[in-house]
Design an enzyme around this catalytic site. Structure first.
Site, PDB file in Angstrom:
ATOM      1  N   LYS A 100      13.651  48.731  25.188  1.00  0.00           N
ATOM      2  CA  LYS A 100      13.331  49.045  26.583  1.00  0.00           C
ATOM      3  C   LYS A 100      14.433  48.639  27.568  1.00  0.00           C
ATOM      4  CE  LYS A 100       8.395  49.633  26.587  1.00  0.00           C
ATOM      5  NZ  LYS A 100       7.908  49.299  25.230  1.00  0.00           N
ATOM      6  N   GLU A 134       5.808  50.553  36.313  1.00  0.00           N
ATOM      7  CA  GLU A 134       4.450  50.394  35.800  1.00  0.00           C
ATOM      8  C   GLU A 134       4.551  49.649  34.486  1.00  0.00           C
ATOM      9  OE1 GLU A 134       6.317  52.960  35.143  1.00  0.00           O
ATOM     10  OE2 GLU A 134       6.159  52.902  32.952  1.00  0.00           O
ATOM     11  N   SER A 166      12.064  49.209  16.668  1.00  0.00           N
ATOM     12  CA  SER A 166      12.136  49.242  18.140  1.00  0.00           C
ATOM     13  C   SER A 166      12.010  47.888  18.806  1.00  0.00           C
ATOM     14  CB  SER A 166      11.064  50.188  18.681  1.00  0.00           C
ATOM     15  OG  SER A 166       9.773  49.816  18.209  1.00  0.00           O
TER      16      SER A 166
HETATM   17  C1  LIG Z   1       7.065  50.068  24.467  1.00  0.00           C
HETATM   18  C2  LIG Z   1       7.385  49.990  23.045  1.00  0.00           C
HETATM   19  C3  LIG Z   1       7.256  51.122  22.203  1.00  0.00           C
HETATM   20  C4  LIG Z   1       6.704  52.445  22.649  1.00  0.00           C
HETATM   21  O1  LIG Z   1       7.432  53.098  23.628  1.00  0.00           O
HETATM   22  P1  LIG Z   1       8.293  54.406  23.306  1.00  0.00           P
HETATM   23  O2  LIG Z   1       8.607  54.940  24.651  1.00  0.00           O
HETATM   24  O3  LIG Z   1       7.436  55.316  22.498  1.00  0.00           O
HETATM   25  O4  LIG Z   1       9.487  53.958  22.570  1.00  0.00           O
HETATM   26  C5  LIG Z   1       7.639  50.988  20.870  1.00  0.00           C
HETATM   27  N1  LIG Z   1       8.093  49.815  20.383  1.00  0.00           N
HETATM   28  C6  LIG Z   1       8.216  48.712  21.151  1.00  0.00           C
HETATM   29  C7  LIG Z   1       8.725  47.459  20.546  1.00  0.00           C
HETATM   30  C8  LIG Z   1       7.864  48.764  22.509  1.00  0.00           C
HETATM   31  O5  LIG Z   1       7.980  47.660  23.262  1.00  0.00           O
END
Ligand SMILES: *Cc1c(COP(=O)(O)O)cnc(C)c1O
Length: 390
Positions: A85, A107, A373
């Protein structure tokens, strides 16, 4: 994507007239700055020296030996604040600054994007306020404190279901009235044009790095890319630089919750219907009257009743495949990766890991890249409690 921000029949610009001016200004500023050398050099310096990029592409040897294939992890969990993010937060905060804005709003649902936005604003000296549903404020006290610590004010939203979708509505309302000095920093590839394309561009650093890293390591492109999909930003960030590489398969993994047939899930591409939400035409979890359904996932970051418009487009084209992985499999993968590789994944990312090992079992000779992620530290207490550890 065409000029009005459509991906095939999805996307677009469905907003009240009062927002048109703000979004047009944003579009034209972004179009100018994305080709500006100085902007791009400043952003890439922030990404490398502040956020820790490039993140490693790590060959998960023990996981591969156990399930087959050659499984690589793109380590977004090692980026500052613990997930992908920060890539988007830094990009948009720098853009806001270049546009002469002094205030940023955002948000947040689980609080992860709120923390990333608060971080970027602290770094760049921007005032920051984050909209958050009352239910989420109660559930995510610690992230509220983190945002406060970073100098950000959290605004509690008491409308509707008091969760993420209501926080987005309030932020759009604020933006319509304040855009002369305020930028709205959306956290995923959702919302009206130009957000889905702009956020994708800021997250595409993931895929560009991955491509160079896998070529350096193996001398070839991967067979499959796998990423979890909430709004869809980490997935599209990985996929986008590979779209023209027709032999590279792509899999978006949605939150199956208690199972897609239980009705308690967040799988918008797999089980949604066409409609308009938050300014874009996309696939949405809704009832026959178009009322938004309540969603569920063990991973708070996947808990959104729609998806960024480029995903349904890639799905209809057959360029990417979307699947749902339920809570129990994600929890299994949460333990699996911890024990096998010494990496505790975010519950969101654990969905992608769960699908990857299934895929590896059935495709023994593939080079598979999973977008990890985020890191799981934020989820450890919740999982321990669910398992009756304390
Ligand atoms: C917010 C988040 C997501 C989901 O958001 P996407 O916009 O689909 O990437 C996925 N993994 C983590 C670790 C997150 O914090």
């Amino acid at each position: 994507m065409n000029r009005k921000g459509y991906f095939g029949e999805f996307g677009g610009f469905f907003v009240p007239e009062i927002l048109v001016h703000a979004l047009k200004e944003l579009s034209s500023s972004y179009d100018r700055l994305k080709n500006d050398n100085e902007f791009n050099m400043e952003l890439s310096a922030l990404l490398s020296r502040y956020a820790g990029r490039p993140t490693p592409l790590y060959f998960a040897k023990r996981l591969s030996e156990k399930f087959g294939g050659r499984i690589y992890l793109k380590r977004e969990d090692l980026a500052h604040t613990g997930s992908h993010k920060i890539n988007n937060a830094l990009g948009q905060a720098l853009l806001a600054k270049k546009m002469g804005k002094t205030r940023v709003i955002a948000e947040t649902g689980a609080g992860q994007h709120g923390v990333a936005a608060a971080t970027a604003c602290a770094l760049l000296g921007l005032e920051c306020e984050v909209y958050m549903g009352e239910v989420d404020v109660e559930r995510q006290k610690l992230n509220c404190y983190r945002m406060n610590l970073l100098g950000t004010k959290v605004i509690t939203v008491k409308n509707g279901s008091k969760t993420l979708k209501d926080a987005i509505n309030e932020a759009l309302r604020d933006y319509a009235a304040s855009s002369d000095h305020t930028h709205y920093l959306i956290g995923s590839v959702v919302g009206p044009h130009p957000y889905p394309a702009m956020v994708r561009d800021f997250q595409s650093v993931i895929g560009r790095e991955t491509k160079a890293q896998i070529l350096a390591d193996t001398g070839r492109l991967p067979d499959s890319l796998i990423a979890c999909v909430g709004g869809g930003s980490n997935a599209i960030g990985l996929f986008h630089p590979f779209l023209e590489d027709k032999d590279v398969k792509m899999f978006g993994v949605e939150a199956g919750g208690n199972g897609v047939h239980s009705g308690k899930h967040s799988a918008s591409v797999v089980a949604g219907a066409e409609g308009v939400l938050h300014g874009a035409r996309t696939l949405i979890l809704q009832d026959d009257d178009g009322q938004i359904l309540e969603t569920h996932s063990v991973a708070a970051g996947l808990d959104y009743p729609a998806v960024g418009p480029e995903h349904p487009y890639l799905s209809r084209l057959g360029r990417a495949t979307y699947v749902a992985v339920d809570d129990s499999k994600a929890l299994f993968a949460f333990h699996l990766l911890s024990e096998t590789e010494g990496i505790i994944p975010a519950l969101e990312s654990a969905h992608a890991v769960a699908y990857a090992v299934e895929h590896a079992r059935q495709n023994q000779n593939e080079v598979i890249i999973v977008n990890l992620s985020g890191r799981g530290d934020k989820d450890v207490a919740e999982v321990a409690q669910m398992e009756g550890y304390f």
